[in-house]
Design a protein around this motif. Structure first.
Motif, PDB file in Angstrom:
ATOM      1  N   GLN A   1      41.100 -22.469 -21.822  1.00 36.50           N
ATOM      2  CA  GLN A   1      40.280 -21.637 -22.702  1.00 36.50           C
ATOM      3  C   GLN A   1      41.140 -20.932 -23.742  1.00 36.50           C
ATOM      4  O   GLN A   1      40.811 -20.920 -24.924  1.00 36.50           O
ATOM      5  CB  GLN A   1      39.490 -20.621 -21.886  1.00 36.50           C
ATOM      6  CG  GLN A   1      38.568 -19.758 -22.731  1.00 36.50           C
ATOM      7  CD  GLN A   1      37.696 -18.848 -21.902  1.00 36.50           C
ATOM      8  OE1 GLN A   1      37.806 -18.772 -20.680  1.00 36.50           O
ATOM      9  NE2 GLN A   1      36.807 -18.134 -22.567  1.00 36.50           N
TER      10      GLN A   1
ATOM     11  N   ALA B   1      38.540 -21.086 -26.882  1.00 35.78           N
ATOM     12  CA  ALA B   1      37.146 -21.423 -26.573  1.00 35.78           C
ATOM     13  C   ALA B   1      36.417 -20.218 -25.990  1.00 35.78           C
ATOM     14  O   ALA B   1      37.010 -19.361 -25.333  1.00 35.78           O
ATOM     15  CB  ALA B   1      37.101 -22.582 -25.574  1.00 35.78           C
ATOM     16  N   SER B   2      35.130 -20.174 -26.214  1.00 31.57           N
ATOM     17  CA  SER B   2      34.300 -19.107 -25.654  1.00 31.57           C
ATOM     18  C   SER B   2      34.056 -19.367 -24.166  1.00 31.57           C
ATOM     19  O   SER B   2      34.263 -20.486 -23.676  1.00 31.57           O
ATOM     20  CB  SER B   2      32.945 -19.060 -26.376  1.00 31.57           C
ATOM     21  OG  SER B   2      32.191 -20.225 -26.065  1.00 31.57           O
TER      22      SER B   2
ATOM     23  N   ALA C   1      30.435 -25.013 -20.092  1.00 31.29           N
ATOM     24  CA  ALA C   1      29.855 -26.314 -20.439  1.00 31.29           C
ATOM     25  C   ALA C   1      30.859 -27.448 -20.234  1.00 31.29           C
ATOM     26  O   ALA C   1      30.505 -28.513 -19.718  1.00 31.29           O
ATOM     27  CB  ALA C   1      29.362 -26.302 -21.887  1.00 31.29           C
ATOM     28  N   LEU C   2      32.123 -27.223 -20.621  1.00 30.97           N
ATOM     29  CA  LEU C   2      33.154 -28.249 -20.451  1.00 30.97           C
ATOM     30  C   LEU C   2      33.385 -28.544 -18.977  1.00 30.97           C
ATOM     31  O   LEU C   2      33.388 -29.703 -18.559  1.00 30.97           O
ATOM     32  CB  LEU C   2      34.466 -27.809 -21.114  1.00 30.97           C
ATOM     33  CG  LEU C   2      35.662 -28.754 -20.917  1.00 30.97           C
ATOM     34  CD1 LEU C   2      35.397 -30.116 -21.553  1.00 30.97           C
ATOM     35  CD2 LEU C   2      36.931 -28.123 -21.483  1.00 30.97           C
TER      36      LEU C   2
ATOM     37  N   SER D   1      31.516 -22.124 -23.783  1.00 34.72           N
ATOM     38  CA  SER D   1      32.065 -23.461 -24.033  1.00 34.72           C
ATOM     39  C   SER D   1      32.835 -23.980 -22.826  1.00 34.72           C
ATOM     40  O   SER D   1      32.752 -25.155 -22.478  1.00 34.72           O
ATOM     41  CB  SER D   1      32.997 -23.439 -25.246  1.00 34.72           C
ATOM     42  OG  SER D   1      32.285 -23.149 -26.413  1.00 34.72           O
ATOM     43  N   MET D   2      33.573 -23.076 -22.184  1.00 35.86           N
ATOM     44  CA  MET D   2      34.346 -23.493 -21.011  1.00 35.86           C
ATOM     45  C   MET D   2      33.438 -23.830 -19.839  1.00 35.86           C
ATOM     46  O   MET D   2      33.692 -24.786 -19.102  1.00 35.86           O
ATOM     47  CB  MET D   2      35.362 -22.422 -20.625  1.00 35.86           C
ATOM     48  CG  MET D   2      36.511 -22.305 -21.604  1.00 35.86           C
ATOM     49  SD  MET D   2      37.352 -23.870 -21.977  1.00 35.86           S
ATOM     50  CE  MET D   2      37.982 -24.332 -20.373  1.00 35.86           C
TER      51      MET D   2
END
Length: 101
Positions: free
Chosen positions: A63, A68-69, A75-76, A72-73
């Motif tokens: 992250q 990354a937000s 979701a990843l 976003s993390m």
């Protein structure tokens, strides 16, 4: 970062070592390198861990490296089917991303 020119890649000549931003060199022995070549994975993993030589990385380190937000993390990690908050082996992370893409 220095890259190989397409003329060198197609010439069949052995490439010379490529200097990186830290003035170290990466020895390239065969072209083309796989996306998750062990040398590339180890060097990248080490950078994510502040120069520490290890074979795993935590979600928080990725992250930070990607800026990354939190969303976003989440979701990843979900897309890659990793356990929330778990460290993953760098080679597994690379292979999972390549497979996902």
């Amino acid at each position: 970062t220095t890259t190989l020119s397409s003329s060198l890649l197609s010439s069949g000549k052995d490439p010379k070592p490529i200097p990186d931003e830290d003035s170290n060199t990466i020895e390239i022995t065969a072209l083309p390198l796989k996306l998750c070549d062990a040398t590339i994975v180890a060097k990248t993993c080490s950078k994510w861990r502040g120069g520490e030589v290890v074979d795993s990385v935590a979600e928080e380190q990725i992250q930070k490296a990607l800026s990354a937000s939190n969303g976003s993390m989440v979701a990843l990690w979900e897309a890659l089917e990793f356990k929330k908050g778990a460290a993953v082996r760098c080679a597994h992370l690379c292979n999972s991303i390549v497979k996902f893409v």
